[in-house]
Design a protein around this motif. Structure first.
Motif, PDB file in Angstrom:
ATOM      1  N   PHE A 284       0.601  -1.218   0.074  1.00  0.00           N
ATOM      2  CA  PHE A 284      -0.156  -0.276  -0.392  1.00  0.00           C
ATOM      3  C   PHE A 284       1.171   1.566  -0.355  1.00  0.00           C
ATOM      4  CE2 PHE A 284      -0.077  -1.968   3.726  1.00  0.00           C
ATOM      5  CZ  PHE A 284       1.379  -0.979   5.190  1.00  0.00           C
ATOM      6  N   SER A 285       0.389   2.232  -0.503  1.00  0.00           N
ATOM      7  CA  SER A 285       0.895   3.916  -0.491  1.00  0.00           C
ATOM      8  C   SER A 285       1.376   4.360   1.030  1.00  0.00           C
ATOM      9  CB  SER A 285      -0.013   4.231  -1.183  1.00  0.00           C
ATOM     10  OG  SER A 285      -0.005   5.540  -0.514  1.00  0.00           O
ATOM     11  N   THR A 288      -0.827   5.583   3.014  1.00  0.00           N
ATOM     12  CA  THR A 288      -2.029   5.380   3.581  1.00  0.00           C
ATOM     13  C   THR A 288      -1.499   5.551   5.826  1.00  0.00           C
ATOM     14  OG1 THR A 288      -1.609   3.728   2.453  1.00  0.00           O
ATOM     15  CG2 THR A 288      -2.444   3.378   4.432  1.00  0.00           C
ATOM     16  N   THR A 292      -5.880   2.332   8.117  1.00  0.00           N
ATOM     17  CA  THR A 292      -7.227   2.022   7.515  1.00  0.00           C
ATOM     18  C   THR A 292      -6.996  -0.236   7.215  1.00  0.00           C
ATOM     19  OG1 THR A 292      -6.214   3.710   6.382  1.00  0.00           O
ATOM     20  CG2 THR A 292      -6.873   1.886   4.451  1.00  0.00           C
TER      21      THR A 292
END
Ligand SMILES: O=C(O)CCC(=O)N[C@@H](CCC(=O)O)C(=O)O
Ligand code: ZN
Length: 343
Positions: A284-285, A288, A292
């Motif tokens: 994931f970025s 994030t 989340t």
């Protein structure tokens, strides 16, 4: 040496000005009969003349760049020193890692919050200042709690998080098998605007786990928002935290709201994903946020060509950090916790 502290009542400035200078434990009495003892660089206690029923440890700067908690503790210390407020309970304040405050970094050589419960002396032993300091801090906390057997023991280890969080303020409740979680403690934290609790699932080498496990203290790692440099914290955001911590020490029992799980976000740590290979990378970025959520089967990270996937129907993540040494935690995975034993 103490003149500076007497003049400006700024314990943080005093601490930073005296790094690496030998400091002999010294005690003095305030006009309200509170005994103040400076035990070491960054370590100061306040004892009322009589009647203490709680022993409270407030620590900050276990990670040196987490500045808001340092500002909160420094203001409480200053208000105690000037007798603007008077404590009814014994209080020990700890500014954990002054060297890393100066370098404005999480740590200098080693993450101090992985060095408690004896981990400071594992492997190569006391090879750096953080290890030596963690051992010394354990001793100060032990002496402080052991001095008074009949009191309620409390330790809030105050931090801020590296990433922004969907729940801005949250606390980690250390693993405590055989002991119910305290509704009163959770509502005290809620009064501090800390409305999200993570129940840990295993022993750790954090400072809060040390106090919880060794001294059966009501101990928490408390995350008060996002890491910011000095001068960039919006102190309005910490008004309720400051108010409640002041109430904790200046009142016999601060007034608390009735426990209501509907007003809280309760998570259980389902697992800690540790790093096994240098190429560990999240899928994931980097932007994030903490909390989340991800669905079962989604890939969270890849290392050594292996995908690490979401196991539970839903897992939220907190504290993602790939830049840790092999063997350490990269992220905690959370699931909702509707059925914890909270009394
Ligand atoms: O935001 C992050 O990645 C770290 C913030 C922080 O320092 N958190 C503590 C949590 C300790 C615990 O699990 O009780 C830490 O990582 O030491
Ligand atoms: Zn921290």
């Amino acid at each position: 040496m103490f003149q500076q502290l007497m003049d400006d009542h700024d314990f943080l400035a005093f601490t930073l000005a005296n790094i690496d200078k030998p400091l002999k434990s010294q005690a003095f009495t305030l006009s309200n009969q509170t005994t103040v003892t400076i035990l070491d660089n960054g370590v100061i206690s306040f004892s009322p003349a009589s009647g203490s029923t709680k022993d409270v440890v407030l620590s900050c700067a276990i990670h040196g760049n987490e500045t808001a908690p340092i500002e909160i503790c420094n203001k409480l210390i200053s208000d105690l020193l000037t007798c603007k407020i008077e404590t009814l309970h014994r209080v020990l304040f700890i500014i954990g890692n002054p060297d890393s405050i100066l370098t404005q970094t999480r740590f200098v050589e080693e993450n101090m919050n992985r060095l408690f419960s004896g981990a400071h002396s594992d492997g190569e032993g006391l090879i750096n200042k953080e290890r030596v300091r963690a051992k010394a801090l354990e001793q100060y906390v032990s002496d402080f709690f052991n001095d008074n057997d009949n009191s309620q023991r409390i330790h809030y280890d105050l931090h801020t998080a590296i990433k922004p969080s969907k729940h801005e303020k949250f606390a980690i409740y250390p693993y405590r098998p055989g002991r119910a979680f305290s509704a009163k403690q959770i509502m005290f934290l809620a009064g501090c605007d800390v409305d999200t609790i993570l129940f840990h699932h295993e022993p750790t080498t954090t400072f809060s786990y040390f106090s919880s496990e060794q001294f059966k203290a009501d101990a928490f790692t408390v995350e008060l928002g996002k890491v910011m440099p000095f001068g960039e914290n919006d102190m309005h955001k910490f008004a309720n935290t400051h108010k409640m911590l002041a109430a904790l020490i200046t009142q016999i029992e601060p007034e608390l709201a009735v426990f209501d799980s509907n007003k809280l976000n309760l998570y259980k740590v389902s697992r800690s994903i540790n790093k096994h290979f240098d190429d560990f990378a999240f899928s994931f970025s980097k932007t994030t946020e903490n909390f989340t959520g991800f669905e079962q089967g989604q890939t969270l990270a890849i290392e050594n060509n292996q995908q690490i996937k979401v196991i539970e129907p839903y897992e939220a993540i907190v504290f993602p950090n790939e830049n840790v040494p092999v063997g350490q935690r990269t992220v905690l995975c959370l699931v909702p916790a509707p059925n914890e034993d909270i009394q």
